[in-house]
Design an enzyme around this catalytic site. Sequence first.
Site, PDB file in Angstrom:
ATOM      1  N   ASN A 192      33.484  43.746  36.555  1.00 26.44           N
ATOM      2  CA  ASN A 192      33.986  42.518  37.162  1.00 26.44           C
ATOM      3  C   ASN A 192      34.402  41.542  36.067  1.00 26.44           C
ATOM      4  OD1 ASN A 192      31.149  42.309  36.687  1.00 26.44           O
ATOM      5  ND2 ASN A 192      30.938  40.655  38.174  1.00 26.44           N
ATOM      6  N   GLU A 212      35.278  37.639  35.983  1.00 21.72           N
ATOM      7  CA  GLU A 212      35.335  36.363  36.696  1.00 21.72           C
ATOM      8  C   GLU A 212      36.229  35.368  35.960  1.00 21.72           C
ATOM      9  OE1 GLU A 212      30.921  36.672  38.789  1.00 21.72           O
ATOM     10  OE2 GLU A 212      31.253  35.151  37.253  1.00 21.72           O
ATOM     11  N   GLU A 236      35.318  47.477  40.859  1.00 21.46           N
ATOM     12  CA  GLU A 236      35.993  48.614  41.487  1.00 21.46           C
ATOM     13  C   GLU A 236      37.504  48.495  41.334  1.00 21.46           C
ATOM     14  OE1 GLU A 236      33.673  46.557  42.714  1.00 21.46           O
ATOM     15  OE2 GLU A 236      32.689  47.443  44.484  1.00 21.46           O
ATOM     16  N   CYS A 289      32.767  45.165  48.258  1.00 20.25           N
ATOM     17  CA  CYS A 289      33.218  44.088  49.150  1.00 20.25           C
ATOM     18  C   CYS A 289      34.397  44.584  49.992  1.00 20.25           C
ATOM     19  CB  CYS A 289      33.609  42.848  48.336  1.00 20.25           C
ATOM     20  SG  CYS A 289      35.230  42.943  47.544  1.00 20.25           S
ATOM     21  N   CYS A 321      37.712  45.351  48.067  1.00 19.67           N
ATOM     22  CA  CYS A 321      37.646  46.618  47.327  1.00 19.67           C
ATOM     23  C   CYS A 321      37.709  47.811  48.278  1.00 19.67           C
ATOM     24  CB  CYS A 321      36.387  46.674  46.473  1.00 19.67           C
ATOM     25  SG  CYS A 321      36.473  45.572  45.042  1.00 19.67           S
TER      26      CYS A 321
HETATM   27 ZN   LIG Z   1      35.071  43.914  45.501  1.00 18.85          ZN
END
Ligand SMILES: [Zn+2]
Length: 135
Positions: free
Chosen positions: A42, A44, A55, A86, A89
């Site tokens: 990830n 951010e 992902e 999520c 994704c």
């Molecule tokens: Zn996600």
Amino acid sequence: MQDADLLAEAEAARGFAHAPYSRFQVGAALLCADGSVQRGCNVENASYPAGICAERTAISAAVARGQRRFLAIAIAGPPGVALAPCGICRQVMSEFSPDGALRVIARDAAGAPRATTIGALLPGAFGAADLDAAR
Ligand SMILES: [Zn+2]
């Protein structure tokens, strides 16, 4: 490649996560049909919506390398957390697995590997066929 090996790749990728806001570091490892593995983490951003999940960074990196067919994706988060992709994704995974066969591997809260499919995680997914039906 065994699920445990793919999870180990995801856990290694987790170490590169840029998550200074949530402090929720996630790594992903995508097994491509040619046998290669693409890692993601990830990333951010101070403008929160600009962040991207592990992902999707793995999938985007694989696509940029010419890959379009994927067999499995492992995701790794903080220990003790039962991680699940999520909704965004799930939709992106579905784009590259319209038959729903892509395997999604993560650990449960006790740390045990568990596997499912994107078809099980996103039943009735919107896809290219829906666009075609409207034309
Ligand atoms: Zn996600």
